[in-house]
Design an enzyme around this catalytic site. Sequence first.
Site, PDB file in Angstrom:
ATOM      1  N   ASP A  68     -15.208 -21.821   9.597  1.00 52.98           N
ATOM      2  CA  ASP A  68     -15.210 -21.047   8.349  1.00 52.98           C
ATOM      3  C   ASP A  68     -16.498 -20.283   8.091  1.00 52.98           C
ATOM      4  O   ASP A  68     -16.469 -19.128   7.673  1.00 52.98           O
ATOM      5  CB  ASP A  68     -14.969 -21.972   7.145  1.00 52.98           C
ATOM      6  CG  ASP A  68     -13.493 -22.266   6.992  1.00 52.98           C
ATOM      7  OD1 ASP A  68     -13.152 -23.260   6.329  1.00 52.98           O
ATOM      8  OD2 ASP A  68     -12.700 -21.492   7.537  1.00 52.98           O
ATOM      9  N   PRO A  98     -12.708   7.560  18.854  1.00 50.96           N
ATOM     10  CA  PRO A  98     -13.849   7.562  17.931  1.00 50.96           C
ATOM     11  C   PRO A  98     -13.433   7.921  16.498  1.00 50.96           C
ATOM     12  O   PRO A  98     -14.186   7.699  15.561  1.00 50.96           O
ATOM     13  CB  PRO A  98     -14.800   8.616  18.512  1.00 50.96           C
ATOM     14  CG  PRO A  98     -14.142   9.196  19.700  1.00 50.96           C
ATOM     15  CD  PRO A  98     -12.872   8.497  19.966  1.00 50.96           C
ATOM     16  N   GLU A 131     -10.661  15.418  25.603  1.00 46.82           N
ATOM     17  CA  GLU A 131     -10.914  15.719  24.192  1.00 46.82           C
ATOM     18  C   GLU A 131      -9.952  14.989  23.257  1.00 46.82           C
ATOM     19  O   GLU A 131     -10.006  15.165  22.052  1.00 46.82           O
ATOM     20  CB  GLU A 131     -10.841  17.226  23.943  1.00 46.82           C
ATOM     21  CG  GLU A 131     -11.932  18.025  24.644  1.00 46.82           C
ATOM     22  CD  GLU A 131     -13.349  17.536  24.308  1.00 46.82           C
ATOM     23  OE1 GLU A 131     -13.670  17.448  23.114  1.00 46.82           O
ATOM     24  OE2 GLU A 131     -14.123  17.245  25.245  1.00 46.82           O
ATOM     25  N   ARG A 183     -10.702 -14.540  22.303  1.00 49.59           N
ATOM     26  CA  ARG A 183     -11.491 -15.661  21.786  1.00 49.59           C
ATOM     27  C   ARG A 183     -10.843 -16.343  20.584  1.00 49.59           C
ATOM     28  O   ARG A 183     -11.210 -17.453  20.232  1.00 49.59           O
ATOM     29  CB  ARG A 183     -12.896 -15.194  21.384  1.00 49.59           C
ATOM     30  CG  ARG A 183     -13.671 -14.598  22.536  1.00 49.59           C
ATOM     31  CD  ARG A 183     -15.032 -14.117  22.111  1.00 49.59           C
ATOM     32  NE  ARG A 183     -15.987 -15.205  21.953  1.00 49.59           N
ATOM     33  CZ  ARG A 183     -16.310 -15.794  20.821  1.00 49.59           C
ATOM     34  NH1 ARG A 183     -15.794 -15.365  19.700  1.00 49.59           N
ATOM     35  NH2 ARG A 183     -17.163 -16.773  20.784  1.00 49.59           N
TER      36      ARG A 183
HETATM   37 CL1  6GU Z   1     -12.363   3.672  21.079  1.00 51.05          CL
HETATM   38  N1  6GU Z   1     -13.235   5.839  22.346  1.00 51.05           N
HETATM   39  C1  6GU Z   1     -14.175   6.753  22.630  1.00 51.05           C
HETATM   40  N2  6GU Z   1     -13.888   7.727  23.487  1.00 51.05           N
HETATM   41  N3  6GU Z   1     -15.385   6.726  22.088  1.00 51.05           N
HETATM   42  C2  6GU Z   1     -15.641   5.728  21.240  1.00 51.05           C
HETATM   43  C3  6GU Z   1     -14.725   4.750  20.906  1.00 51.05           C
HETATM   44  C4  6GU Z   1     -13.491   4.831  21.475  1.00 51.05           C
HETATM   45  N4  6GU Z   1     -15.277   3.898  20.033  1.00 51.05           N
HETATM   46  C5  6GU Z   1     -16.515   4.353  19.843  1.00 51.05           C
HETATM   47  N5  6GU Z   1     -16.729   5.450  20.561  1.00 51.05           N
END
Ligand code: 6GU
Length: 246
Positions: A181, A100, A128, A166
């Site tokens: 485009d 995150p 964590e 994709r």
């Molecule tokens: Cl990549 N990991 C976690 N644990 N939470 C997230 C995330 C990733 N992307 C948004 N929230």
Amino acid sequence: MGLAARFTVNKMRFDILTLFPEMFPGYLSQSILNKSINRGLVEIHVHNLRDWTTDRHQKMDDRPFGGGPGMILMVEPVVRCVREVQTMSDTPGQVILLTPQGQTWDQTKVEELAEAKTRYILLCGRYEGFDQRVIDILNPLEISIGDFVLNGGEVAAMVLVDSLVRMIPGVLGDEMSSWDDSFSRGNRLLEYPQYTRPREFEGREVPSTLLGGNHAAIERWRKQKSLENTRIRRSDLLPDDEKTDP
Ligand code: 6GU
């Protein structure tokens, strides 16, 4: 360039490093992806981080120095795993840490990365997070899929695979092109409404322009609806020359 040459050049390889490898087979058997794997356009290898532990209890995490809640993924097995996986193919690949704390994933990043790299090592966090030295040593690209918290990086890794695959020529079939485009390079508008039979349902009729067979008029109608939809729902996506009202 011939088809064969194009497809060889663009083959993608993903190595997914996770404590929960059993989360992936269901996703990987999904139609577009499974077909791409069978056609040799994509290779996906899932590795269990626990296989790179050296102690008897296969310990992967430990309590944070300084105290605090939760457990931290240990630097030693993670770094050993990444280094070893990097040697499993002829290029070390782009290491991507799903967290995150990362930069937000969007279509512009999808396209940049798909153009720049063919191999991706996706490191999924849990608990964590990682010991900071994982990041200092491996210097990964840190990616988040949005401003919310997931229980781990696995679902985010699937999102990256899904969006990158994709971009491989041939994956979507000739009738769709992800490189169109008008729908890439940050110029993406929302879709126009679509209809199929019947022409009338519960008193609601299909817009007459779509039934007329005038292709220029249909094209104009769709462009207009795309802009309208985007202006109402996501004005942040509009190109600058469309930001003022018509
Ligand atoms: Cl990549 N990991 C976690 N644990 N939470 C997230 C995330 C990733 N992307 C948004 N929230």
